[in-house]
Write an enzyme that holds these catalytic residues in place. Structure first.
Site, PDB file in Angstrom:
ATOM      1  CB  THR A 126      13.063  -6.686  17.389  1.00  0.00           C
ATOM      2  OG1 THR A 126      12.366  -7.363  18.434  1.00  0.00           O
ATOM      3  CG2 THR A 126      12.705  -5.198  17.423  1.00  0.00           C
ATOM      4  NE  ARG A 176       2.282  -7.289  24.363  1.00  0.00           N
ATOM      5  CZ  ARG A 176       1.930  -6.164  23.772  1.00  0.00           C
ATOM      6  NH1 ARG A 176       2.703  -5.606  22.882  1.00  0.00           N
ATOM      7  NH2 ARG A 176       0.784  -5.567  24.054  1.00  0.00           N
ATOM      8  N   GLY A 179      -0.539  -1.440   8.828  1.00  0.00           N
ATOM      9  CA  GLY A 179      -0.010  -0.116   8.528  1.00  0.00           C
ATOM     10  C   GLY A 179       0.973   0.385   9.569  1.00  0.00           C
ATOM     11  CG  ASN A 231      -2.261   0.684   0.916  1.00  0.00           C
ATOM     12  OD1 ASN A 231      -2.306   1.671   0.196  1.00  0.00           O
ATOM     13  ND2 ASN A 231      -3.332   0.165   1.492  1.00  0.00           N
ATOM     14  CG  HIS A 243      23.017   2.825  10.704  1.00  0.00           C
ATOM     15  ND1 HIS A 243      23.560   3.272   9.531  1.00  0.00           N
ATOM     16  CD2 HIS A 243      21.673   2.949  10.563  1.00  0.00           C
ATOM     17  CE1 HIS A 243      22.602   3.675   8.719  1.00  0.00           C
ATOM     18  NE2 HIS A 243      21.443   3.475   9.324  1.00  0.00           N
TER      19      HIS A 243
END
Length: 185
Positions: free
Chosen positions: A165, A180, A142, A85, A115
């Protein structure tokens, strides 16, 4: 023989993102993205021609709404019927594979680049690239953020605004920051 920064990036080693050759490749991607984002929608179709040619792979019926942004493009592989989208960003310093029928909501962001942890390394432009894989028929809500090195399984759901993550198992729903598990199967 000295390895190029692009080769280091592709091999998952630390590389200097400020390299001229990588900058030129980002310029090619920027031109393709500009064309995609500025073509009239009926003329553009599912993908602008230059962006379609740049991407690593495009399955039948894959569609990217404008605006869109990517770093290189050639590391993005869209399965058949994949839909991104408006407002999606993919910083594809490593391969990003989206399975068939996968849906990305507006403003989803996928970041393959990590980084350097030390200030001197960041100032030198040091990054390491980690791939992202999203399985068939997954749904990414979204404004979700997917970090490099993450795999999201088939049929998984990532709630809007989640920050992913770690890997997400197939047919699992995750929400929150960090994401989670709220349901399985």
């Amino acid at each position: 023989m000295v390895q190029s920064e692009r080769a280091k990036m592709a091999d998952g080693e630390w590389y200097a993102c400020l390299d001229d050759d990588l900058g030129a490749l980002r310029g090619v991607a920027a031109d393709a993205v500009f064309e995609h984002n500025t073509l009239p929608p009926r003329q553009r179709g599912n993908l602008g021609p230059a962006l379609r040619a740049l991407l690593g792979g495009v399955g039948e019926g894959a569609r990217i709404e404008a605006p869109f942004h990517c770093a290189y493009g050639f590391n993005i592989f869209l399965g058949p019927g994949t839909f991104l989208n408006a407002g999606c960003i993919i910083l594809d310093t490593a391969p990003v594979r989206l399975g068939k029928g996968t849906l990305l909501g507006p403003n989803v962001q996928i970041y393959c680049a990590e980084h350097h942890k030390e200030a001197a390394g960041r100032q030198a432009g040091l990054e390491i690239a980690r791939p992202v894989t999203i399985g068939d028929n997954a749904c990414i809500g979204g404004s979700a953020v997917i970090l490099g090195g993450v795999s999201i399984g088939e049929g998984a759901i990532v709630g809007a605004g989640a920050v992913v993550t770690h890997d997400v198992a197939a047919h699992t729903t995750v929400v929150g920051n960090p994401a989670r598990v709220v349901s399985r199967g």
